[in-house]
Scaffold this active site. Structure first.
Site, PDB file in Angstrom:
ATOM      1  N   GLN A 102       0.849  -1.198   0.000  1.00  0.00           N
ATOM      2  CA  GLN A 102       0.000   0.000   0.000  1.00  0.00           C
ATOM      3  C   GLN A 102       0.885   1.248   0.000  1.00  0.00           C
ATOM      4  O   GLN A 102       1.684   1.466   0.916  1.00  0.00           O
ATOM      5  CB  GLN A 102      -0.942   0.026   1.202  1.00  0.00           C
ATOM      6  CG  GLN A 102      -2.020   1.097   0.989  1.00  0.00           C
ATOM      7  CD  GLN A 102      -2.961   1.296   2.151  1.00  0.00           C
ATOM      8  OE1 GLN A 102      -2.522   1.457   3.281  1.00  0.00           O
ATOM      9  NE2 GLN A 102      -4.251   1.322   1.874  1.00  0.00           N
ATOM     10  N   TYR A 173      -5.933  10.861   4.193  1.00  0.00           N
ATOM     11  CA  TYR A 173      -4.518  11.172   3.923  1.00  0.00           C
ATOM     12  C   TYR A 173      -4.370  11.954   2.608  1.00  0.00           C
ATOM     13  O   TYR A 173      -5.364  12.318   2.006  1.00  0.00           O
ATOM     14  CB  TYR A 173      -3.691   9.876   3.980  1.00  0.00           C
ATOM     15  CG  TYR A 173      -3.778   9.259   5.366  1.00  0.00           C
ATOM     16  CD1 TYR A 173      -3.193   9.899   6.454  1.00  0.00           C
ATOM     17  CD2 TYR A 173      -4.508   8.100   5.599  1.00  0.00           C
ATOM     18  CE1 TYR A 173      -3.313   9.377   7.743  1.00  0.00           C
ATOM     19  CE2 TYR A 173      -4.630   7.570   6.884  1.00  0.00           C
ATOM     20  CZ  TYR A 173      -4.027   8.217   7.951  1.00  0.00           C
ATOM     21  OH  TYR A 173      -4.154   7.716   9.218  1.00  0.00           O
ATOM     22  N   ARG A 225      -7.665   2.578  -3.188  1.00  0.00           N
ATOM     23  CA  ARG A 225      -8.566   2.591  -2.029  1.00  0.00           C
ATOM     24  C   ARG A 225      -9.093   4.000  -1.774  1.00  0.00           C
ATOM     25  O   ARG A 225      -8.332   4.969  -1.860  1.00  0.00           O
ATOM     26  CB  ARG A 225      -7.825   2.084  -0.788  1.00  0.00           C
ATOM     27  CG  ARG A 225      -8.789   1.768   0.342  1.00  0.00           C
ATOM     28  CD  ARG A 225      -8.120   1.071   1.504  1.00  0.00           C
ATOM     29  NE  ARG A 225      -9.078   0.187   2.146  1.00  0.00           N
ATOM     30  CZ  ARG A 225      -9.093  -0.100   3.437  1.00  0.00           C
ATOM     31  NH1 ARG A 225      -8.179   0.388   4.244  1.00  0.00           N
ATOM     32  NH2 ARG A 225     -10.007  -0.890   3.937  1.00  0.00           N
ATOM     33  N   GLY A 318      -9.836  -6.966   8.463  1.00  0.00           N
ATOM     34  CA  GLY A 318      -8.736  -6.292   9.142  1.00  0.00           C
ATOM     35  C   GLY A 318      -8.537  -6.892  10.515  1.00  0.00           C
ATOM     36  O   GLY A 318      -7.866  -7.918  10.691  1.00  0.00           O
ATOM     37  N   ARG A 319      -9.184  -6.269  11.524  1.00  0.00           N
ATOM     38  CA  ARG A 319      -8.972  -6.685  12.912  1.00  0.00           C
ATOM     39  C   ARG A 319      -9.191  -8.180  13.123  1.00  0.00           C
ATOM     40  O   ARG A 319      -8.497  -8.814  13.921  1.00  0.00           O
ATOM     41  CB  ARG A 319      -9.874  -5.854  13.834  1.00  0.00           C
ATOM     42  CG  ARG A 319      -9.380  -4.425  13.956  1.00  0.00           C
ATOM     43  CD  ARG A 319     -10.434  -3.519  14.526  1.00  0.00           C
ATOM     44  NE  ARG A 319     -11.573  -3.416  13.614  1.00  0.00           N
ATOM     45  CZ  ARG A 319     -12.657  -2.702  13.842  1.00  0.00           C
ATOM     46  NH1 ARG A 319     -12.763  -2.032  14.971  1.00  0.00           N
ATOM     47  NH2 ARG A 319     -13.628  -2.639  12.961  1.00  0.00           N
TER      48      ARG A 319
HETATM   49  C1  LIG Z   1      -4.607  -1.439  13.418  1.00  0.00           C
HETATM   50  C2  LIG Z   1      -5.195  -0.862  12.163  1.00  0.00           C
HETATM   51  C3  LIG Z   1      -4.378  -0.220  11.250  1.00  0.00           C
HETATM   52  C4  LIG Z   1      -4.893   0.267  10.034  1.00  0.00           C
HETATM   53  N1  LIG Z   1      -4.047   0.806   9.109  1.00  0.00           N
HETATM   54  C5  LIG Z   1      -4.509   1.071   7.854  1.00  0.00           C
HETATM   55  C6  LIG Z   1      -3.608   1.412   6.806  1.00  0.00           C
HETATM   56  O1  LIG Z   1      -2.379   1.461   6.954  1.00  0.00           O
HETATM   57  N2  LIG Z   1      -4.147   1.678   5.585  1.00  0.00           N
HETATM   58  C7  LIG Z   1      -5.492   1.622   5.348  1.00  0.00           C
HETATM   59  O2  LIG Z   1      -5.929   1.871   4.218  1.00  0.00           O
HETATM   60  N3  LIG Z   1      -6.363   1.287   6.327  1.00  0.00           N
HETATM   61  C8  LIG Z   1      -5.897   0.982   7.550  1.00  0.00           C
HETATM   62  N4  LIG Z   1      -6.771   0.551   8.521  1.00  0.00           N
HETATM   63  C9  LIG Z   1      -8.211   0.350   8.196  1.00  0.00           C
HETATM   64  C10 LIG Z   1      -8.471  -1.138   7.811  1.00  0.00           C
HETATM   65  O3  LIG Z   1      -7.855  -1.454   6.580  1.00  0.00           O
HETATM   66  C11 LIG Z   1      -9.969  -1.464   7.694  1.00  0.00           C
HETATM   67  O4  LIG Z   1     -10.538  -0.695   6.674  1.00  0.00           O
HETATM   68  C12 LIG Z   1     -10.741  -1.201   9.001  1.00  0.00           C
HETATM   69  O5  LIG Z   1     -10.031  -1.722  10.116  1.00  0.00           O
HETATM   70  C13 LIG Z   1     -12.134  -1.839   8.986  1.00  0.00           C
HETATM   71  O6  LIG Z   1     -12.013  -3.246   8.802  1.00  0.00           O
HETATM   72  P1  LIG Z   1     -12.158  -4.281  10.036  1.00  0.00           P
HETATM   73  O7  LIG Z   1     -13.445  -3.958  10.729  1.00  0.00           O
HETATM   74  O8  LIG Z   1     -12.165  -5.640   9.344  1.00  0.00           O
HETATM   75  O9  LIG Z   1     -10.974  -4.117  10.930  1.00  0.00           O
HETATM   76  C14 LIG Z   1      -6.268   0.124   9.759  1.00  0.00           C
HETATM   77  C15 LIG Z   1      -7.104  -0.481  10.715  1.00  0.00           C
HETATM   78  C16 LIG Z   1      -6.584  -1.003  11.884  1.00  0.00           C
HETATM   79  C17 LIG Z   1      -7.503  -1.720  12.839  1.00  0.00           C
END
Ligand SMILES: Cc1cc2nc3c(=O)[nH]c(=O)nc-3n(C[C@H](O)[C@H](O)[C@H](O)COP(=O)(O)O)c2cc1C
Length: 371
Positions: A102, A173, A225, A318-319
């Site tokens: 990314q 961003y 994205r 993600g999480r």
């Molecule tokens: C710890 C953490 C770090 C994240 N860092 C990024 C990132 O670097 N780039 C990005 O586009 N989204 C980032 N996100 C957003 C996730 O990609 C995702 O869209 C968001 O957590 C919702 O998905 P989830 O409910 O499955 O966690 C981050 C989310 C979490 C929890």
């Protein structure tokens, strides 16, 4: 429950086959070295999560020194970082997933202490809501340099063995700062009308694609994205996003990836029907021109299946993949009921989560569901 769909292969528009529909969402982990190189713990963290999913999108990496948005972020802004970038690509690919880097610039959201001369930059000199950090507006030639830098980091990703890159145009961003009427008050070709505010994002896509044409073959993945709406006034509305997505869908990208807190959230601004889901609006506008990845609070196999049933071909977790790295394997073995949906505080080691990342998770109440 029928989970065939979750595990069925999917062919991307460039002919690359993904072995199933589950993707690891990009997640920053605060665990790289201060010089921007990756740590062994971080490499192990990726390896632990790469044997089930079809594709892993890495944490964001900065394309220029003044784009570094997080402590412990790994860097992609110099050729000397290629061996470091390669370690993560290899760790992911060795476990059988596609590796997508990314690429990112933090703009006005960069912590000043992380960027040269503490000087944060953006489309205009408007601070983010709630922040007193006033960015300096980039000159037109500096904007051109950042477009070049996205191309250069793409070349490094190719040299480092990645299967693709994802342009991080979401979460407030720099790329989003150019599209947003809140942060972009420019009067040159990069600002003003909605069309002009699309100039920077679309130029990035053109640049990245031209670098891919030069240094890679057509199997190299280029994703984009975006976040669909902003809360601020003025701010990006769903109607604005549908215009951007309409333009992006004709750009020959490999996929689009919407960033949502909740997959099934409804659209809020600039559209008639606020009971209609953002995903529905997006799928309608895209009209099968490019695959869309959905995301947001997908935890169980049933959640993921329901998400796919809306018509998106791919879902990102993600999480949930932090909490249960064996998610896909459990579905494959018919053990959906054994999927863990709450983080066990005693399992840091077994879950292979680096110390800095673990600390952030533990110090941010409410962010992760904790057992
Ligand atoms: C710890 C953490 C770090 C994240 N860092 C990024 C990132 O670097 N780039 C990005 O586009 N989204 C980032 N996100 C957003 C996730 O990609 C995702 O869209 C968001 O957590 C919702 O998905 P989830 O409910 O499955 O966690 C981050 C989310 C979490 C929890």
């Amino acid at each position: 429950m029928n989970t065939n769909n979750l595990l069925s292969p999917f062919t991307l528009p460039n002919g690359v086959e993904l072995k199933n529909r589950i993707i690891m969402a990009p997640m920053t982990n605060w665990s790289s070295n201060p010089d921007g190189t990756v740590t062994e713990d971080e490499v192990k963290y990726y390896a632990r999560r790469s044997s089930g999913v079809s594709m892993v999108i890495t944490a964001c990496t900065n394309v220029t020194a003044n784009g570094k948005g997080f402590h412990g972020e790994f860097a992609g802004d110099r050729d000397e970082m290629i061996p470091s970038l390669r370690k993560i690509a290899n760790a992911i690919k060795e476990q059988g997933a596609k590796a997508v880097l990314q690429i990112f610039h933090g703009g006005r959201l960069c912590p000043p202490e992380l960027v040269p001369n503490n000087e944060i930059v953006s489309a205009s000199n408007i601070p983010a809501e709630g922040s007193s950090n006033i960015p300096r507006a980039l000159t037109e030639s500096e904007v051109e340099e950042i477009i070049e830098a996205f191309g250069e980091t793409t070349r490094r990703a190719i040299e480092a063995g990645y299967d693709g890159v994802e342009i991080h145009g979401a979460n407030g961003y720099l790329v989003q700062q150019f599209f947003s009427p809140h942060s972009n008050r420019r009067e040159d070709r990069f600002g003003g009308s909605l069309e002009n505010r699309m100039t920077f994002p679309l130029a990035l896509v053109d640049k990245v694609k031209s670098v891919v044409n030069q240094y890679a073959d057509s199997s190299f993945i280029v994703g984009y994205r975006f976040s669909p709406e902003e809360k601020e006034t003025p701010g990006i509305t769903m109607a604005d996003t549908l215009k951007l997505v309409d333009a992006l869908a004709d750009k020959g990208l490999t996929y689009l990836h919407v960033s949502l807190h909740h997959f099934f959230s409804t659209a809020k601004r600039g559209i008639n029907d606020t009971s209609k889901k953002r995903i529905e609006y997006l799928l309608e506008t895209i009209n099968d021109r490019v695959p869309l990845i959905g995301v947001g609070k997908i935890q169980t196999a049933e959640d993921a299946q329901k998400a796919l049933d809306t018509g998106v071909p791919l879902v990102a977790l993600g999480r949930e993949l932090i909490i249960d790295p064996d998610w896909v394997q459990k579905v494959a073995e018919g053990k959906e009921n054994e999927i863990i949906t709450k983080l066990n505080k005693d399992m840091q080691e077994q879950l292979v989560i680096p110390d800095p990342f673990w600390k952030v998770i533990m110090n941010t109440p409410g962010w992760f569901p904790i057992a």
